[in-house]
Design an enzyme around this catalytic site. Structure first.
Site, short mmCIF file in Angstrom:
data_model
loop_
_atom_site.label_atom_id
_atom_site.label_comp_id
_atom_site.label_asym_id
_atom_site.label_seq_id
_atom_site.Cartn_x
_atom_site.Cartn_y
_atom_site.Cartn_z
N GLY A 227 10.78 24.20 -9.59
CA GLY A 227 11.08 25.51 -10.47
C GLY A 227 11.89 26.52 -9.73
O GLY A 227 11.57 27.37 -10.17
N SER B 115 15.56 28.45 -8.34
CA SER B 115 16.55 29.56 -9.14
C SER B 115 17.53 28.54 -9.95
O SER B 115 17.71 28.55 -11.19
CB SER B 115 17.12 30.30 -8.35
OG SER B 115 17.91 29.35 -7.13
N PHE B 116 17.88 27.31 -9.07
CA PHE B 116 19.17 26.68 -9.51
C PHE B 116 18.40 25.73 -10.77
O PHE B 116 19.08 25.34 -11.72
CB PHE B 116 19.75 25.77 -8.69
CG PHE B 116 21.14 25.55 -8.94
CD1 PHE B 116 22.25 26.44 -8.95
CD2 PHE B 116 21.37 24.35 -9.51
CE1 PHE B 116 23.63 25.84 -9.60
CE2 PHE B 116 22.76 24.00 -9.91
CZ PHE B 116 23.82 24.84 -9.94
N GLY B 117 17.34 25.00 -10.58
CA GLY B 117 16.60 24.06 -11.35
C GLY B 117 16.17 24.69 -12.74
O GLY B 117 16.66 24.38 -13.87
N PHE C 98 11.44 17.97 1.17
CA PHE C 98 10.17 17.96 0.44
C PHE C 98 10.48 16.49 -0.68
O PHE C 98 9.28 16.12 -1.55
CB PHE C 98 9.54 19.11 -0.32
CG PHE C 98 9.45 20.08 0.80
CD1 PHE C 98 8.50 20.22 1.56
CD2 PHE C 98 10.20 21.27 0.56
CE1 PHE C 98 8.44 21.21 2.73
CE2 PHE C 98 10.39 22.32 1.44
CZ PHE C 98 9.12 22.15 2.57
N LYS D 282 20.85 20.07 -2.33
CA LYS D 282 21.97 19.74 -1.22
C LYS D 282 21.19 19.57 -0.04
O LYS D 282 20.53 20.66 0.51
CB LYS D 282 23.04 20.90 -1.28
CG LYS D 282 23.71 20.87 -2.59
CD LYS D 282 24.59 21.91 -2.92
CE LYS D 282 25.40 22.16 -4.13
NZ LYS D 282 26.15 23.51 -4.25
N ALA E 49 22.96 30.40 -9.31
CA ALA E 49 21.98 30.45 -10.53
C ALA E 49 22.07 31.81 -11.12
O ALA E 49 22.05 31.76 -12.25
CB ALA E 49 20.71 30.09 -9.75
N LYS F 193 28.47 22.43 4.00
CA LYS F 193 28.94 23.72 3.70
C LYS F 193 27.69 24.85 3.96
O LYS F 193 28.34 25.94 4.27
CB LYS F 193 29.59 23.73 2.35
CG LYS F 193 28.54 23.35 1.29
CD LYS F 193 27.89 24.60 0.61
CE LYS F 193 26.65 24.36 -0.45
NZ LYS F 193 26.30 25.54 -1.14
N ARG G 277 22.11 32.52 0.18
CA ARG G 277 21.16 32.61 1.19
C ARG G 277 21.66 32.15 2.65
O ARG G 277 21.14 32.77 3.48
CB ARG G 277 20.19 31.79 0.48
CG ARG G 277 19.66 31.98 -0.64
CD ARG G 277 18.30 31.38 -1.15
NE ARG G 277 18.33 29.94 -1.44
CZ ARG G 277 18.79 29.44 -2.57
NH1 ARG G 277 18.89 29.95 -3.65
NH2 ARG G 277 18.88 28.19 -2.48
#
Length: 463
Positions: free
Chosen positions: A116, A118-120, A185, A208, A242, A305, A386
């Site tokens: 859950g 931000s990108f998902g 994880f 990534k 996101a 990156k 980030r």
């Protein structure tokens, strides 16, 4: 210009020749081969014939203008040439869409998103917005967040998104699975839900990075953790935040548009048909999707990156100037290329005790494309990154522990840095900038000292 065009113009493969085909006319000014099979409809034939006739007429007119001495030097003639070029592009686009219509979205009934973050969440919203009756299920750990999504659809999420903590409920009947769990994880998480995963369910990786202890990428982690070496796998990458993907979302019957952002990404898979299917599933007016078969290049560029972005942030935090920033990012791009394209086999003893691919073999074109240069530019130069912000604070003198404790999202570059250097050593590749970042993260080198050491390296030929 050719590289830019490749980003936005999908490659059109040459169709196989059949008996009783129309004459093939290949125009150098158009990325299209007008070859129609014997099974084509009269409508398709007439459209293709009309377009070819129009092109022939335009070519004749241009040739006549050139013979008349007009050339393209005059302002009026130059504008005419540009207009015709644009019209050809538009016609090619319409023709390509007619020939490549897909029913992937129509036949897809359910999509599951693991994680859950931000990108998902952004990708769940993107897919849900394309089809009102598509079921999008998010598998989360927090029951409170699940209730917030199911009852109030927080963050303007589409109403066809639901959330659950039950793996069996989330995965049941899914046609596609988006994996958005952080890399470190992922293995343990996937092992815990493996009994609920259909062996033919395509996994689209959004994560990534490299696994710290094993140096595995997600294309290795997912099938191994699920116990299925043939689990269909796709990686999605490219320059994308996101928050910008989330700024155009439907809620109920209304379309809430905060700002319309345009995003371009790439999906990579060894299975060309699967990559094309995911492309059709995700593509929208504000999201362009290109395809690739270079899974290694897309994954390695996406992992490294993040480490380079930390270095860029350090330069910004130390106020070393724009010249330094440009030089550092250019050097970092070279280091990523050196490792990703490495085709020299490791020592046999290394391979025995280090179960990774014996060579990288990424394509240079991948590294200069969306998942390479595109993602690097976004992550290194924009404040929303980030990883860049971690570097910015390190360069300003903050300690890493304080930085990490203040963040509520994962900066993959921090955990990936050490793994990147270990991987580089196994492939016998020197990476000065990224190694310096790993040393700073391990608190074995200060940013100032790292800069001094890098500047004192031998002056060598650029490679």
């Amino acid at each position: 210009m050719a590289a830019a065009a490749a980003t936005f113009l999908p490659h059109t493969p040459t169709p196989r020749h059949r008996l009783a085909v129309a004459v093939a006319v290949h125009s150098p000014t158009r990325h299209r081969l007008s070859l129609v099979s014997s099974g084509a409809t009269d409508a398709t034939l007439s459209v293709a014939a009309a377009e070819e006739k129009a092109d022939a007429g335009e070519a004749a007119a241009e040739e006549k203008a050139q013979r008349g001495g007009g050339g393209v030097g005059g302002g009026k003639e130059r504008r005419r040439v540009v207009r015709k070029a644009w019209e050809k592009l538009v016609r090619w686009s319409r023709s390509w869409r007619r020939r490549n219509r897909s029913d992937v979205l129509e036949t897809t009934r359910k999509v599951v998103v693991l994680g859950g973050g931000s990108f998902g969440t952004a990708m769940a919203a993107q897919v849900a917005a394309k089809k009102a009756d598509l079921e999008v299920s998010m598998l989360l750990r927090d029951d409170l967040v699940c209730r917030s999504i199911n009852h109030s659809h927080i963050n303007w999420l589409p109403e066809n998104i639901t959330a659950t903590t039950s793996a069996s409920d989330a995965l049941a009947g899914a046609d596609f699975c988006f994996h958005a769990v952080p890399v470190q994880f992922s293995s343990s998480f996937l092992e815990g839900i493996s009994t609920h995963v259909d062996p033919k369910l395509p996994f689209i990786s959004l994560s990534k990075g490299l696994e710290l202890n094993t140096l595995r990428t997600m294309s290795q982690i997912i099938p191994q953790a699920l116990g299925n070496p043939r689990q269909p796998f796709i990686v999605l990458s490219g320059p994308s935040f996101a928050v910008e993907l989330m700024n155009k979302l439907p809620t109920g019957r209304n379309l809430i548009v905060i700002e319309l952002y345009i995003t371009a990404m790439v999906v990579a898979s060894k299975d060309k048909k699967l990559a094309a299917a995911v492309q059709q599933l995700l593509a929208s007016p504000n999201l362009r999707i290109s395809t690739s078969n270079d899974v290694t290049g897309v994954e390695i560029a996406g992992a490294l990156k993040n480490v380079l972005a930390i270095a860029a942030g350090i330069v910004e935090g130390m106020h070393l100037g724009n010249n330094c920033m440009a030089a550092l990012v250019a050097q970092g791009c070279s280091e990523i290329r050196w490792l990703a394209t490495k085709d020299q086999l490791m020592k046999f003893t290394d391979f025995l005790f280090f179960p990774i691919n014996p060579k990288m073999g990424a394509k240079p074109t991948t590294l200069s494309g969306l998942s390479g240069s595109g993602d690097i530019m976004l992550t290194c130069f924009v404040n929303l990154s980030r990883n860049r912000n971690v570097g910015l604070r390190l360069g300003s003198g903050e300690k890493l522990d304080k930085i990490m404790n203040s963040m509520n999202q994962v900066a993959e570059g921090v955990s990936t840095a050490g793994a990147v250097i270990a991987l580089a050593q196994k492939y016998h590749v020197k990476m000065p900038v990224l190694t310096a970042v790993a040393r700073i993260i391990d608190n074995e080198l200060t940013p100032k000292r790292a800069v001094m050491e890098l500047m004192n390296l031998p002056q060598v030929e650029e490679v």
